[in-house]
Structures are given as C-alpha cells and as structure tokens.
Motif scaffolding. Structure first.
Motif, mmCIF file in Angstrom:
data_model
loop_
_atom_site.group_PDB
_atom_site.id
_atom_site.type_symbol
_atom_site.label_atom_id
_atom_site.label_comp_id
_atom_site.label_asym_id
_atom_site.label_seq_id
_atom_site.Cartn_x
_atom_site.Cartn_y
_atom_site.Cartn_z
ATOM 1 N N HIS A 312 -17.984 -18.790 12.025
ATOM 2 C CA HIS A 312 -18.533 -19.522 10.895
ATOM 3 C C HIS A 312 -19.912 -19.026 10.483
ATOM 4 C CE1 HIS A 312 -19.363 -23.268 8.480
ATOM 5 N NE2 HIS A 312 -18.141 -22.951 8.135
ATOM 6 N N VAL A 313 -20.450 -18.061 11.234
ATOM 7 C CA VAL A 313 -21.706 -17.446 10.815
ATOM 8 C C VAL A 313 -21.353 -16.314 9.871
ATOM 9 C CG1 VAL A 313 -23.786 -16.269 11.557
ATOM 10 C CG2 VAL A 313 -22.785 -18.040 13.001
ATOM 11 N N HIS A 314 -21.494 -16.561 8.584
ATOM 12 C CA HIS A 314 -21.012 -15.610 7.597
ATOM 13 C C HIS A 314 -21.911 -14.379 7.523
ATOM 14 C CE1 HIS A 314 -18.616 -18.856 5.240
ATOM 15 N NE2 HIS A 314 -18.247 -18.708 6.484
ATOM 16 N N ASP A 315 -21.379 -13.272 7.996
ATOM 17 C CA ASP A 315 -22.076 -11.997 7.922
ATOM 18 C C ASP A 315 -21.162 -11.057 7.157
ATOM 19 O OD1 ASP A 315 -23.753 -9.903 8.245
ATOM 20 O OD2 ASP A 315 -23.330 -9.588 10.367
ATOM 21 N N ALA A 316 -21.098 -11.224 5.854
ATOM 22 C CA ALA A 316 -20.099 -10.541 5.040
ATOM 23 C C ALA A 316 -20.407 -9.061 4.916
ATOM 24 C CB ALA A 316 -20.051 -11.166 3.651
ATOM 25 N N PRO A 317 -19.353 -8.226 4.764
ATOM 26 C CA PRO A 317 -19.570 -6.808 4.478
ATOM 27 C C PRO A 317 -20.159 -6.639 3.087
ATOM 28 C CG PRO A 317 -17.250 -7.372 4.267
ATOM 29 C CD PRO A 317 -17.931 -8.575 4.831
ATOM 30 N N ASP A 318 -20.662 -5.435 2.819
ATOM 31 C CA ASP A 318 -21.223 -5.167 1.492
ATOM 32 C C ASP A 318 -20.165 -5.303 0.408
ATOM 33 O OD1 ASP A 318 -23.676 -4.698 2.602
ATOM 34 O OD2 ASP A 318 -23.427 -2.521 2.688
ATOM 35 N N HIS A 319 -18.938 -4.888 0.720
ATOM 36 C CA HIS A 319 -17.851 -4.960 -0.255
ATOM 37 C C HIS A 319 -16.586 -5.521 0.392
ATOM 38 C CE1 HIS A 319 -20.387 -1.786 -2.164
ATOM 39 N NE2 HIS A 319 -20.037 -2.431 -3.249
ATOM 40 N N HIS A 320 -15.854 -6.278 -0.396
ATOM 41 C CA HIS A 320 -14.526 -6.707 0.013
ATOM 42 C C HIS A 320 -13.541 -6.117 -0.980
ATOM 43 C CE1 HIS A 320 -11.490 -9.223 1.918
ATOM 44 N NE2 HIS A 320 -10.978 -9.297 0.713
ATOM 45 N N VAL A 321 -12.508 -5.463 -0.467
ATOM 46 C CA VAL A 321 -11.523 -4.801 -1.309
ATOM 47 C C VAL A 321 -10.177 -5.493 -1.128
ATOM 48 C CG1 VAL A 321 -10.431 -2.607 -1.898
ATOM 49 C CG2 VAL A 321 -12.768 -2.633 -0.983
ATOM 50 N N ALA A 322 -9.649 -6.031 -2.222
ATOM 51 C CA ALA A 322 -8.347 -6.701 -2.200
ATOM 52 C C ALA A 322 -7.317 -5.813 -2.893
ATOM 53 C CB ALA A 322 -8.432 -8.052 -2.894
ATOM 54 N N VAL A 323 -6.233 -5.518 -2.199
ATOM 55 C CA VAL A 323 -5.162 -4.683 -2.747
ATOM 56 C C VAL A 323 -3.929 -5.546 -2.950
ATOM 57 C CG1 VAL A 323 -3.720 -2.638 -2.412
ATOM 58 C CG2 VAL A 323 -6.073 -2.671 -1.535
ATOM 59 N N CYS A 324 -3.457 -5.630 -4.199
ATOM 60 C CA CYS A 324 -2.268 -6.426 -4.482
ATOM 61 C C CYS A 324 -1.056 -5.739 -3.869
ATOM 62 C CB CYS A 324 -2.081 -6.584 -5.990
ATOM 63 S SG CYS A 324 -0.557 -7.475 -6.410
ATOM 64 N N THR A 325 -0.351 -6.456 -2.994
ATOM 65 C CA THR A 325 0.864 -5.916 -2.390
ATOM 66 C C THR A 325 2.072 -6.769 -2.757
ATOM 67 O OG1 THR A 325 0.357 -7.124 -0.340
ATOM 68 C CG2 THR A 325 -0.347 -4.821 -0.467
ATOM 69 N N ASN A 326 1.969 -7.466 -3.879
ATOM 70 C CA ASN A 326 3.117 -8.227 -4.347
ATOM 71 C C ASN A 326 4.205 -7.258 -4.820
ATOM 72 O OD1 ASN A 326 3.950 -10.904 -4.400
ATOM 73 N ND2 ASN A 326 3.732 -11.043 -6.615
ATOM 74 N N GLN A 327 5.343 -7.788 -5.216
ATOM 75 C CA GLN A 327 6.541 -6.982 -5.424
ATOM 76 C C GLN A 327 6.334 -5.781 -6.341
ATOM 77 O OE1 GLN A 327 9.906 -9.277 -6.678
ATOM 78 N NE2 GLN A 327 11.281 -7.538 -6.806
ATOM 79 N N THR A 328 5.766 -5.988 -7.534
ATOM 80 C CA THR A 328 5.637 -4.900 -8.503
ATOM 81 C C THR A 328 4.669 -3.835 -8.006
ATOM 82 O OG1 THR A 328 6.047 -6.472 -10.287
ATOM 83 C CG2 THR A 328 5.121 -4.349 -10.899
ATOM 84 N N SER A 332 5.090 0.260 -6.530
ATOM 85 C CA SER A 332 4.331 1.381 -7.087
ATOM 86 C C SER A 332 3.493 2.110 -6.038
ATOM 87 C CB SER A 332 3.403 0.872 -8.206
ATOM 88 O OG SER A 332 4.154 0.258 -9.239
ATOM 89 N N GLY A 333 3.627 1.700 -4.771
ATOM 90 C CA GLY A 333 2.922 2.402 -3.701
ATOM 91 C C GLY A 333 1.678 1.713 -3.203
ATOM 92 N N ALA A 334 1.552 0.378 -3.408
ATOM 93 C CA ALA A 334 0.334 -0.337 -3.026
ATOM 94 C C ALA A 334 0.083 -0.290 -1.519
ATOM 95 C CB ALA A 334 0.399 -1.786 -3.508
ATOM 96 N N THR A 335 1.142 -0.343 -0.725
ATOM 97 C CA THR A 335 0.954 -0.337 0.732
ATOM 98 C C THR A 335 0.308 0.969 1.194
ATOM 99 O OG1 THR A 335 2.882 -1.778 1.007
ATOM 100 C CG2 THR A 335 2.111 -0.589 2.948
ATOM 101 N N THR A 336 0.737 2.075 0.610
ATOM 102 C CA THR A 336 0.132 3.360 0.952
ATOM 103 C C THR A 336 -1.333 3.406 0.526
ATOM 104 O OG1 THR A 336 2.276 4.450 0.669
ATOM 105 C CG2 THR A 336 0.331 5.863 0.669
ATOM 106 N N CYS A 364 0.803 -7.532 -13.403
ATOM 107 C CA CYS A 364 2.048 -6.843 -13.078
ATOM 108 C C CYS A 364 2.328 -5.728 -14.093
ATOM 109 C CB CYS A 364 3.216 -7.822 -13.054
ATOM 110 S SG CYS A 364 3.027 -9.117 -11.807
ATOM 111 N N GLY A 365 2.724 -4.573 -13.587
ATOM 112 C CA GLY A 365 3.004 -3.433 -14.439
ATOM 113 C C GLY A 365 1.839 -2.484 -14.582
ATOM 114 N N ASP A 366 0.637 -2.920 -14.179
ATOM 115 C CA ASP A 366 -0.560 -2.081 -14.294
ATOM 116 C C ASP A 366 -1.043 -1.604 -12.934
ATOM 117 O OD1 ASP A 366 -0.619 -2.439 -17.066
ATOM 118 O OD2 ASP A 366 -1.738 -4.321 -16.853
ATOM 119 N N GLY A 367 -0.270 -1.828 -11.891
ATOM 120 C CA GLY A 367 -0.713 -1.534 -10.534
ATOM 121 C C GLY A 367 -0.325 -0.156 -10.061
#
Length: 409
Positions: A312-328, A332-336, A364-367
């Motif tokens: 609970h001691v928030h020591d966040a990284p400089d950046h957080h990167v979220a990669v959409c891995t939903n179906q579409t 298109s290769g999001a997991t890779t 969706c469609g732009d990933g």
C-alpha cells in the motif's frame, strides 16, 4: 429484520456463487469481518459465498475468480463498499470485464455497492438510540442532534450519498437536526460540524461513525467526539458503534446479489465524474482515463509485493504501459507486442516502466493498442518492431513516437 427483501430461491440456480469483495486491510480483524458477513450471506441466500479483497489482503478478485470458475456457471461479484467511489466504479468492473474475456463458460454479474438503503438507515437509528441511552437523553423529550460521520471521498457521488443517508435518518424522527461530516479527504470535517451544531445549544449530540469496521478512523471519530465533549460541558456528546456485522448489512448484500443476478444494476451516471464534466473534476472525466488509473493502481501494489514491501506504499514506476489483449487486438499480434515491450524494458539501461495486459480500450480495428500512462498517449497499430522505438524514445527519453500516436487523453 429484512426490509422487503424477496425470496431469492426462485431467482437463482443451483450453480450460482457469490463473491463478496472487501477493501482489504493490514488488520486481520477487518478481513475476518468480510468473511463473517460472507458466511452470514451464504446462510441467508443458500448459495456458496466466497470473499476477495481489493488490496492489502488475499485473494485478489482475479485470483478468487480463477479459483471459482471451474465450480460454477454463474458468479455475482458484490462489493462490500458503503458508497460508490473509484473502487466500485473502476476496479471491480475492470476485474469483472477482464474475467469475462478470459472465462467463456462463466456468466459474470457485477453487483452494486451497499449505498443508500432503508436497512442501513434503520441500523443507524438503532446505533443512535444506544448512544442516547448511554447519555441519559431521549429524543422525544430532549433536544438531540446527530452528526453522521463518513470517511470522505474524492468522488462527489459518494459524498452526496452520505448527505442523503443523513437526511433520510432525519426524516420522520424527532432529532432537532442531523448533519453530515467527514473524517478526511473532504469537508465539512467532523470538528467543524460539531462546533456548528454546538451553536444551537442542544442537550446532546450523537455522533454516528458510518464505517463498517472498528478501525483507526472509527477511533479517530471517538477521540474527536470526546474532545468536543470536554470543550462544551453544556452539551452531552457520545459516539456510536460502527455498522459491524449486523444482520441488516446482510439484508443489503442479499438485495445487491439479487439485483446483480437479474441484471438490473445501474450506476448513477448522471452525476458520475467519469461520465460527465463536473466543476472541479474535469481531469477525471472519461472511462478510458478511469480504467487506466485502475490499472496503474493495481500495478503499484503488484510492484511493491514483488520486492516484499508493503503493497500500500505507492511507489509507482515512471510509466505504466497498458497493452490491449482483447479479441481484436490479440488477433493482430498484441500478445507478441506485450512480450516484446517487456523484453525491451528489461534490456534497456534506464527504463522505469511496468507493462500489463488491458481489456478492451474501445478502439477495435485500430490495434494493437498501447497506452502509456501518466502521459495519456495511445499508440495504435503497434507492431513488434515498433516496441524498441516506444521504449528507447518514449519510455527512456520522454520523446513521443509521433507516427504511432492514435490519440491523446
């Protein structure tokens, strides 16, 4: 006493399960309270009830759902939260939506928070009568004022519901007044509300902690009340008990389960700071930004746990990167892309970033879509070959890769 809570037997199936989600605490006593209420709810609705926690305790919502998925076909996730703030609006729905994409054979339902409910007003009234008895006053014969003290939130919906609850307690009862106060975050603070009430010289002031457990904040409310009682000898003042594990909490949980299971849960979107622009909350507008905030919050806790620190001691990284891995995006290769980003970050000399999977980002469609937070930069159509540029340029040197930018928040 149940407040017109219908029989659930006709509305559920044998393969139903309920997951009650508590906040989580360093105090095991608070975590045990969630388990006690879950056990009481299981006896009430006659279906299995398990527990999960948002933070500070285990299991997490994803871990609990993973364990329950093979055992049931219908799972209702019900937050044990008094008001609908960011955990209820962001973290719980995000966990449910992510699980829906993962477990095709599991029907998941998202329940509402406890909120403003007649059973809770009745419980507050009972807590007030107990304090009146301790003080030797009677609202029918004496001038008794009440202060309902909630935790306080940065969410205007949650604070407004606290005021509504206090008003409902006032209606039809013989209190001279019922005021709302908060122990932190927002105003009016408890000390200010007590001094305001004292100006009317009531015979007694009853302070009701609107808390589930008997923790640090509840004790702080007791201390503030005791200080007020000493400062104003002409007013008798006392503080009540928290809500605890009263049967009426279970009444509300049973209602919230039924609502979730019948698909009738609706949030208060007209006054939700994530849906409409409210004065003073402009930066919080937008479901995508709210979702990213939830992802960052979860990642901060995971980072701390990985190195054995207090999560609970928030020591966040400089950046957080979220990669959409939903179906579409996955097609298109999001997991890779996700794995290549992680590898590039590990290989970089100076890159403080955390990469996580995300559910659908609504593009969706732009990933594949890659969102970099807190910068609010969304990259679209990202290929594995693009990951080196995102890391070396954006994450290491804060230089946006302009030709990949899909939108900014």
């Amino acid at each position: 006493m149940s407040v017109d809570s219908p029989d659930l037997a006709d509305d559920v199936l044998e393969d139903d399960t309920v997951l009650v989600v508590g906040h989580g605490s360093r105090r095991e006593k608070s975590n045990e309270q969630v388990k006690t209420l879950a056990a009481m709810l299981e006896e009430r609705v006659d279906v299995p009830v398990d527990v999960a926690y948002l933070e500070l305790a285990k299991p997490s919502i994803p871990d609990a759902i993973e364990g329950l998925a093979p055992t049931c076909e219908h799972l209702s996730v019900v937050p044990l939260s008094l008001f609908g703030a960011s955990h209820v609006k962001n973290d719980v729905p995000l966990a449910v939506q992510t699980a829906r994409a993962r477990y095709d054979d599991l029907s998941l339902y998202c329940g509402a928070h406890l909120g403003v409910h007649p059973a809770l007003v009745e419980l507050l009234d009972e807590r007030a009568r107990a304090v009146e008895a301790d003080l030797g006053v009677d609202r029918e014969d004496d001038d008794v004022a009440v202060v309902v003290c909630a935790r306080g939130s940065s969410d205007p919906d949650a604070n407004a519901d606290a005021h509504k609850l206090a008003r409902l307690l006032y209606e039809g009862r013989s209190f001279s007044r019922v005021e709302t106060a908060f122990i932190g975050v927002t105003e009016p603070r408890l000390e200010d509300a007590l001094h305001t009430v004292a100006k009317n010289r009531p015979d007694a002031v009853v302070v009701l902690p609107y808390m589930l457990g008997d923790g640090v904040l509840t004790q702080r409310i007791r201390d503030r009340t005791a200080e007020f009682d000493s400062e104003y000898p002409y007013v008798a003042a006392g503080s009540g008990d928290p809500l605890g594990t009263d049967e009426r909490i279970v009444d509300v949980l049973a209602d919230r389960f039924r609502e979730a299971r019948t698909g009738s849960v609706e949030m208060s979107c007209d006054t939700c700071k994530y849906k409409v622009e409210l004065d003073g909350y402009e930066d919080d507008r937008g479901g995508a930004r709210a979702m990213l905030r939830s992802l960052v919050h979860q990642a901060e806790h995971a980072d701390r746990e990985d190195v054995g620190d207090d999560p609970h001691v928030h020591d966040a990284p400089d950046h957080h990167v979220a990669v959409c891995t939903n179906q579409t995006c996955a097609a298109s290769g999001a997991t890779t892309v996700l794995e290549r980003l992680r590898q590039e970050i590990r290989d970089a000399d100076e890159c403080d970033a955390h990469v996580t999977r995300s559910s659908c980002l609504g593009q969706c469609g732009d990933g594949p879509m890659v969102a970099v937070y807190p910068d609010g930069i969304w990259y679209g159509g990202v290929t594995p070959e693009d990951t080196e540029r995102i890391v070396s340029s954006h994450l290491e040197r804060d230089r946006i890769v302009s030709d990949l930018v899909h939108q900014t928040l």
